[in-house]
Motif scaffolding. Structure first.
Motif, mmCIF file in Angstrom:
data_model
loop_
_atom_site.group_PDB
_atom_site.id
_atom_site.type_symbol
_atom_site.label_atom_id
_atom_site.label_comp_id
_atom_site.label_asym_id
_atom_site.label_seq_id
_atom_site.Cartn_x
_atom_site.Cartn_y
_atom_site.Cartn_z
ATOM 1 N N SER A 6 -39.413 -101.536 -65.413
ATOM 2 C CA SER A 6 -38.311 -102.422 -65.391
ATOM 3 C C SER A 6 -38.470 -103.339 -66.683
ATOM 4 C CB SER A 6 -38.289 -103.236 -64.241
ATOM 5 O OG SER A 6 -38.157 -102.364 -62.975
ATOM 6 N N ILE A 8 -37.054 -106.681 -68.264
ATOM 7 C CA ILE A 8 -36.148 -107.835 -68.071
ATOM 8 C C ILE A 8 -35.798 -108.558 -69.601
ATOM 9 C CG2 ILE A 8 -36.400 -110.359 -66.946
ATOM 10 C CD1 ILE A 8 -38.270 -108.721 -65.193
ATOM 11 N N ALA A 87 -36.784 -106.763 -60.330
ATOM 12 C CA ALA A 87 -37.358 -105.428 -60.780
ATOM 13 C C ALA A 87 -38.117 -104.766 -59.612
ATOM 14 C CB ALA A 87 -38.527 -106.059 -61.955
ATOM 15 N N VAL A 92 -43.860 -103.555 -65.384
ATOM 16 C CA VAL A 92 -42.552 -104.674 -65.736
ATOM 17 C C VAL A 92 -42.896 -105.244 -66.944
ATOM 18 C CG1 VAL A 92 -41.302 -106.651 -64.885
ATOM 19 C CG2 VAL A 92 -42.018 -104.848 -63.190
#
Length: 310
Positions: A6, A8, A87, A92
């Motif tokens: 994920s 961000i 997420a 991440v």
């Protein structure tokens, strides 16, 4: 086995960079095909064409993308927290849309997480080339100061750009405080982290929304979030001034008794009074800042409000 990452991306007025960022991520993940990226753009109340561009980007087939759009500007810290909350990847990362966080570094970061026992691979700038000298000076002073007065140590030049395992992300999400300073939070949770140095990269397009005053306020937030030393300094300096004032008073009284002359120096007395009054107001401001943080915490307002998402 394919792993999901994920990504961000907090955005504020990034209409000129989001398309470039998306293409750069596409190119990067062609080199690590065993990893499936999902981009989560967080629109922090942008007033330009960032949101319309994000609506188009999430329709692109190359990489799965989503966006969260706040009802107003809540700040980058709120954007980071919202992204972490949404997420779902095993890994991440947090990145800026302006490509000051080089996407190609993800290749090495992924490799290190997979071949070592680190929980997080962070990044830190080796220098601040391209920034105004005054900003670089105060930034260096901030890191030196906070590392001296806080138990939570922050690597100088550390960026929010880092690749984390799911267990570290879950730990960060347990910290639901309203006043957030992510660099400190990343260090406070205590997972094993390795930092990769890299040279400063200028924005690929557009202008930064951060100015000197904004960075100064952010640094004050960081200091008061992770240290109570300013309060302790206020106490000890207050005691020191009180002792000096008492000794000065005793000198004046004894001098008047011995010499019989009235005390002179009206202007100097007023100057001292004004000095002490200013010092009192300064330390009241420090105390007020901490009280203000308590006030914001006890209201328990949400960190952000999502107006639109996809």
């Amino acid at each position: 086995m394919t792993k999901k990452i994920s990504i961000i991306v907090p955005c504020y007025n990034e209409e000129k960079t989001v398309d470039i960022f998306y293409k750069a991520i596409c190119e990067t993940f062609k080199k690590i095909p065993n990893y499936q990226p999902t981009i989560i753009f967080v629109n922090d109340g942008s007033i330009d064409q960032t949101l319309p561009k994000l609506r188009k980007l999430v329709q692109q087939p190359e990489i799965e993308s989503h966006y969260l759009s706040f009802s107003r500007q809540f700040g980058k810290e709120a954007g980071i927290y919202a992204g972490l909350k949404n997420a779902t990847g095993e890994l991440v990362t947090i990145m800026d849309a302006d490509l000051q966080d080089p996407p190609e570094m993800l290749i090495e970061m992924v490799h290190l997480l997979e071949t070592t026992d680190y929980d997080c691979i962070g990044t830190a700038r080796e220098n601040r080339k391209g920034e105004p000298p005054i900003r670089s000076f105060f930034s260096n002073m901030f890191y030196k100061l906070i590392n001296k007065i806080s138990d939570t140590q922050i690597v100088p030049g550390a960026r929010d750009f880092r690749l984390m395992r799911r267990n570290m992300v879950d730990a960060i999400l347990e910290l639901t405080e309203y006043n957030r300073f992510s660099k400190g939070i990343f260090s406070w949770v205590g997972f094993k982290t390795k930092y990769l140095p890299y040279k400063n990269v200028e924005r690929v397009a557009g202008t930064s929304s951060w100015n000197f005053w904004g960075l100064f306020k952010y640094s004050i937030e960081g200091i008061t979030d992770f240290s109570t030393v300013p309060l302790i300094v206020a106490v000890w300096l207050g005691l020191l001034v009180m002792v000096i004032a008492f000794l000065a008073l005793m000198y004046i009284v004894l001098s008047a008794l011995i010499s019989g002359n009235p005390t002179r120096g009206w202007s100097s007395t007023i100057s001292i009074i004004l000095f002490l009054g200013g010092m009192q107001l300064f330390f009241l401001g420090i105390i007020g800042n901490y009280i203000g943080k308590i006030f914001l915490e006890v209201k328990q307002r949400p960190l952000y409000i999502i107006k639109e998402k996809k």
